[in-house]
Design a protein around this motif. Sequence first.
Motif, PDB file in Angstrom:
ATOM      1  N   ILE A  74      13.325 -37.588-130.961  1.00 20.03           N
ATOM      2  CA  ILE A  74      14.455 -38.522-131.001  1.00 20.03           C
ATOM      3  C   ILE A  74      14.157 -39.691-130.068  1.00 20.03           C
ATOM      4  O   ILE A  74      14.343 -40.861-130.410  1.00 20.03           O
ATOM      5  N   GLY A  75      13.677 -39.359-128.868  1.00 18.47           N
ATOM      6  CA  GLY A  75      13.279 -40.406-127.921  1.00 18.47           C
ATOM      7  C   GLY A  75      12.133 -41.242-128.461  1.00 18.47           C
ATOM      8  O   GLY A  75      12.105 -42.462-128.279  1.00 18.47           O
ATOM      9  N   CYS A  76      11.178 -40.585-129.136  1.00 18.47           N
ATOM     10  CA  CYS A  76      10.056 -41.319-129.728  1.00 18.47           C
ATOM     11  C   CYS A  76      10.548 -42.355-130.734  1.00 18.47           C
ATOM     12  O   CYS A  76      10.065 -43.490-130.767  1.00 18.47           O
ATOM     13  N   ALA A  77      11.500 -41.939-131.562  1.00 21.53           N
ATOM     14  CA  ALA A  77      12.054 -42.867-132.554  1.00 21.53           C
ATOM     15  C   ALA A  77      12.775 -44.027-131.872  1.00 21.53           C
ATOM     16  O   ALA A  77      12.618 -45.191-132.265  1.00 21.53           O
ATOM     17  N   GLN A 275       3.125 -37.487-141.109  1.00 22.95           N
ATOM     18  CA  GLN A 275       3.836 -36.415-140.428  1.00 22.95           C
ATOM     19  C   GLN A 275       4.282 -35.277-141.329  1.00 22.95           C
ATOM     20  O   GLN A 275       4.216 -34.112-140.939  1.00 22.95           O
ATOM     21  N   ILE A 276       4.751 -35.586-142.556  1.00 20.42           N
ATOM     22  CA  ILE A 276       5.291 -34.508-143.390  1.00 20.42           C
ATOM     23  C   ILE A 276       4.200 -33.638-143.992  1.00 20.42           C
ATOM     24  O   ILE A 276       4.499 -32.650-144.667  1.00 20.42           O
ATOM     25  N   THR A 277       2.947 -33.974-143.726  1.00 22.79           N
ATOM     26  CA  THR A 277       1.848 -33.075-144.074  1.00 22.79           C
ATOM     27  C   THR A 277       1.740 -31.918-143.080  1.00 22.79           C
ATOM     28  O   THR A 277       0.883 -31.059-143.227  1.00 22.79           O
ATOM     29  N   GLY A 278       2.600 -31.920-142.038  1.00 22.08           N
ATOM     30  CA  GLY A 278       2.771 -30.757-141.181  1.00 22.08           C
ATOM     31  C   GLY A 278       1.959 -30.706-139.916  1.00 22.08           C
ATOM     32  O   GLY A 278       1.994 -29.706-139.186  1.00 22.08           O
ATOM     33  N   ILE A 279       1.244 -31.775-139.589  1.00 21.98           N
ATOM     34  CA  ILE A 279       0.301 -31.696-138.475  1.00 21.98           C
ATOM     35  C   ILE A 279       0.958 -31.316-137.150  1.00 21.98           C
ATOM     36  O   ILE A 279       0.445 -30.488-136.408  1.00 21.98           O
ATOM     37  N   ASN A 280       2.097 -31.903-136.846  1.00 21.67           N
ATOM     38  CA  ASN A 280       2.674 -31.624-135.530  1.00 21.67           C
ATOM     39  C   ASN A 280       3.386 -30.284-135.465  1.00 21.67           C
ATOM     40  O   ASN A 280       3.593 -29.754-134.369  1.00 21.67           O
ATOM     41  N   PHE A 404      10.725 -40.180-136.785  1.00 21.50           N
ATOM     42  CA  PHE A 404      11.847 -39.487-137.408  1.00 21.50           C
ATOM     43  C   PHE A 404      11.328 -38.366-138.313  1.00 21.50           C
ATOM     44  O   PHE A 404      11.865 -37.247-138.313  1.00 21.50           O
ATOM     45  N   ALA A 405      10.285 -38.659-139.088  1.00 26.22           N
ATOM     46  CA  ALA A 405       9.680 -37.632-139.931  1.00 26.22           C
ATOM     47  C   ALA A 405       9.108 -36.498-139.088  1.00 26.22           C
ATOM     48  O   ALA A 405       9.235 -35.313-139.440  1.00 26.22           O
ATOM     49  N   ASP A 406       8.496 -36.855-137.967  1.00 24.05           N
ATOM     50  CA  ASP A 406       7.953 -35.855-137.047  1.00 24.05           C
ATOM     51  C   ASP A 406       9.070 -34.947-136.524  1.00 24.05           C
ATOM     52  O   ASP A 406       8.926 -33.723-136.436  1.00 24.05           O
TER      53      ASP A 406
END
Length: 460
Positions: A74-77, A275-280, A404-406
């Motif tokens: 959230i902070g990142c966004a 991000q939505i490829t799941g890396i994090n 946000f995706a992350d």
Amino acid sequence: MSNSIFSINSKNTALTNHIGFNKSYIIRFSIIAALGGLLFGYDTAVISGAIPFIKVYFNLNENLLGWAVGCILIGCALGAIIAGKIAELKGRKFALGLCAILFAVTGIGAGLATTLAGFVFFRILGGVAVGIASVVSPLYITETSPSSLRGTLVSLYQLAVVTGILLAYVSNYALADIGESNWRWMFASQTFVALLFLLFLLTVPETPRWLIKKTRLSEGLSILKKTGGEQYAAKELSTIQHSFRENQHLKLFELFSAKYSPVLWVGILLAIFQQITGINAVIYYAPTIFSETGVGTSGSLYQTIGIGIVNVAFTFIAIAFVDKIGRKLFLLAGSFMMCISLIVIAFCFMYGYFNNYIILIFTLLYVASFCATLGAVVWVYIAEIFPNKIRGLAMSVATFALWFADFVVTYTFPIMIENFSTATTLFIYAFFCSITFFYVLFKIPETKGKSLEQIEAIVF
């Protein structure tokens, strides 16, 4: 935007690629700016080793655990959204200095937290620093690099990110057995690196494009001369000034106008796909995933270091070849290999096959594929695709979408594991990898070897 619109005069490209650049000057400042990525990687990955300890200390259920881990995003966004404005008003260098201070303060704050609310506050504030760094570090490098070196130098940012992740993994492993306050030291340990980053920043100049935009022509010209000599400086000054000929007071809603929205959506969608490829989910929850295979807490942390090493090693592939092979082929190869790797891991979890290190091997292959391709190249692409006039603001919007995706991925991962299964969750990420592959195949143009102003002139 088709690939054909990105074809340019070969004479201009040859001139750009063969000017005698002061590489030591350029690389030194690029490395220092990239250190913002090191803190970014450290701050986001340190949570992985702390998860089992904060879960007990704060008595967290799966929903609260997802919030405690994902709140930083959230902070990142938020940081990504304000980064463009800060970088435009105060300069790229000022914004990076602000990051360093926030990294130092929030590391100590999270380490001293006694309540979940306090812990979340400092993690969100740390996320603001990460968000600013994720915009401004590649922005700084992009605006100080000649086109023939830009892909390689912006990839240094991703190298710094994965180095920070590796350092966090090693620190977590080293601190795991020091007692019940181990997780506090995990977070506080980033402060020393943040202060070093702040000291190094005192030695770097502002970017020439920002200086020229602010009509500080002599300062901008001086940096361009140090970069590539008199001829290069004169040519660049002229093209940069030309790119700023329109009114500079761009409003956020103007980015979504018919003129800018096509290129903006390319940046936004690429950021989301990264991000939505799941890396994090893998980066943050790697010890948790490995512990499901029966290796125990210490063993899972040790295997996680392997992820960090692969992160760093395979980022060098992007650094070495992104300016030779190009951006598009890297993105295609990465999304394909990530998809295959996730499918294999998902089947292993589906059938309970945890022998012969298959899960570890394909997890490392998945991470390697990401780091050599999407991890580095997406940052390169969204830093160079936008024209000078909107670059800072557009990068903020695209990076906001990324974070946000992350957050969505990170917050939902433990919930999906609990309500579905590890296998189903990984199959979903594999599906998104396939979507990424086809989007890149049909929608993403190549930008290799073109100056920022050449890209702008052709697109617009």
